[in-house]
Design a protein around this motif. Structure first.
Motif, short mmCIF file in Angstrom:
data_model
loop_
_atom_site.label_atom_id
_atom_site.label_comp_id
_atom_site.label_asym_id
_atom_site.label_seq_id
_atom_site.Cartn_x
_atom_site.Cartn_y
_atom_site.Cartn_z
N GLU A 86 -12.65 8.20 -5.56
CA GLU A 86 -13.03 9.58 -5.20
C GLU A 86 -12.33 10.06 -3.92
O GLU A 86 -12.40 11.24 -3.59
CB GLU A 86 -14.55 9.70 -4.96
CG GLU A 86 -15.44 9.16 -6.06
CD GLU A 86 -15.60 7.64 -6.01
OE1 GLU A 86 -15.24 7.00 -7.02
OE2 GLU A 86 -16.06 7.10 -4.99
N PHE A 87 -11.69 9.16 -3.21
CA PHE A 87 -11.07 9.53 -1.93
C PHE A 87 -9.55 9.40 -1.97
O PHE A 87 -8.89 9.44 -0.95
CB PHE A 87 -11.63 8.65 -0.80
CG PHE A 87 -13.07 8.96 -0.49
CD1 PHE A 87 -13.40 9.91 0.45
CD2 PHE A 87 -14.09 8.30 -1.16
CE1 PHE A 87 -14.72 10.20 0.73
CE2 PHE A 87 -15.42 8.59 -0.89
CZ PHE A 87 -15.73 9.55 0.05
N ARG A 88 -8.99 9.26 -3.17
CA ARG A 88 -7.53 9.14 -3.30
C ARG A 88 -6.88 10.50 -3.37
O ARG A 88 -7.51 11.49 -3.69
CB ARG A 88 -7.19 8.36 -4.58
CG ARG A 88 -7.46 6.91 -4.44
CD ARG A 88 -7.01 6.12 -5.65
NE ARG A 88 -7.79 4.89 -5.68
CZ ARG A 88 -8.24 4.33 -6.78
NH1 ARG A 88 -7.95 4.84 -7.95
NH2 ARG A 88 -8.96 3.24 -6.71
N GLY A 89 -5.58 10.50 -3.11
CA GLY A 89 -4.82 11.73 -3.28
C GLY A 89 -4.37 12.32 -1.96
O GLY A 89 -4.88 11.98 -0.89
N LYS A 90 -3.40 13.23 -2.09
CA LYS A 90 -2.79 13.84 -0.90
C LYS A 90 -3.78 14.66 -0.08
O LYS A 90 -3.66 14.76 1.12
CB LYS A 90 -1.61 14.71 -1.31
CG LYS A 90 -0.37 13.91 -1.62
CD LYS A 90 0.85 14.81 -1.65
CE LYS A 90 2.11 14.02 -1.85
NZ LYS A 90 2.68 14.12 -3.19
N GLU A 91 -4.76 15.28 -0.75
CA GLU A 91 -5.69 16.13 0.00
C GLU A 91 -6.50 15.33 1.02
O GLU A 91 -6.88 15.86 2.06
CB GLU A 91 -6.62 16.93 -0.93
CG GLU A 91 -7.62 16.12 -1.74
CD GLU A 91 -7.07 15.62 -3.07
OE1 GLU A 91 -7.89 15.24 -3.93
OE2 GLU A 91 -5.84 15.58 -3.25
N TYR A 92 -6.73 14.05 0.75
CA TYR A 92 -7.42 13.19 1.72
C TYR A 92 -6.42 12.49 2.64
O TYR A 92 -6.66 12.32 3.82
CB TYR A 92 -8.26 12.13 1.02
CG TYR A 92 -9.43 12.70 0.26
CD1 TYR A 92 -10.59 13.11 0.92
CD2 TYR A 92 -9.39 12.83 -1.13
CE1 TYR A 92 -11.66 13.63 0.22
CE2 TYR A 92 -10.46 13.35 -1.84
CZ TYR A 92 -11.60 13.75 -1.15
OH TYR A 92 -12.65 14.26 -1.84
N GLY A 93 -5.31 12.04 2.06
CA GLY A 93 -4.28 11.36 2.85
C GLY A 93 -4.71 10.04 3.45
O GLY A 93 -4.13 9.57 4.43
N ILE A 94 -5.72 9.41 2.86
CA ILE A 94 -6.27 8.17 3.44
C ILE A 94 -5.27 7.03 3.36
O ILE A 94 -5.04 6.33 4.35
CB ILE A 94 -7.61 7.81 2.77
CG1 ILE A 94 -8.64 8.89 3.12
CG2 ILE A 94 -8.09 6.43 3.23
CD1 ILE A 94 -9.97 8.76 2.40
N ALA A 95 -4.64 6.84 2.20
CA ALA A 95 -3.67 5.75 2.06
C ALA A 95 -2.54 5.92 3.08
O ALA A 95 -2.11 4.96 3.72
CB ALA A 95 -3.13 5.70 0.64
#
Length: 162
Positions: A86-95
């Protein structure tokens, strides 16, 4: 709000839960906690050799991890790079933030070469590493001290000096 901070053995339970969920349930990777004893001894396995382990927290919940094993004077291996679905993807940028934290640590601590192993079914992960200038290399080009994981079948390399 996202916060990236060091994690230690006191976070083992949450880390194991996050990682096993992704490995086993989401991607059907045949790996167990017994295959990953490092997760129950983070301080001895990562910190003692000069590596580190970080967690990404969203409002206090652990939503991502990344770790570094320093396996040679100027070489490190990325391990345990996971972000909750649920927290993946560019909008979060977590990785991206986790990787940047690890790279900053490497630069500060004289680690010039970063390696990693992953599994070919993790296509998005491979694209992420390639976007971040990692090169896919053959297994036989890995340094002799590289800590191999049984499940890994794709290997990447990043030279921080270049």
């Amino acid at each position: 709000m996202l916060e990236i901070s060091l994690v230690n053995d006191s976070y083992s339970r949450e880390i194991v839960e996050l990682i096993l969920n992704i490995q086993q349930k989401e991607f059907n990777v045949p790996i167990t906690i017994e295959d990953q004893p490092d997760l129950m001894q983070i301080e001895n396995f990562y910190f003692a050799s000069g590596g580190s382990f970080w967690g990404a927290f969203s409002n206090g919940e652990l939503v991502g991890t990344i770790a570094l094993i320093k396996f040679d004077e100027k070489k490190g291996a990325i391990r345990k790079m996971f972000v909750k679905k649920e927290f993946r993807g560019k909008e979060y940028g977590i990785a991206q933030k986790l990787l940047e934290t690890l790279i900053a640590y490497c630069r500060k601590n004289g680690i010039d070469e970063i390696y990693l192993g992953t599994v070919s079914i993790l296509k998005a992960a491979l694209r992420f590493y390639e976007r971040n200038h990692f090169e896919i290399i053959e297994k036989d080009l890995l340094p002799s001290k590289f800590p191999l994981m049984r499940a890994d079948n794709v290997f990447c390399f990043l030279h921080l000096k270049s």
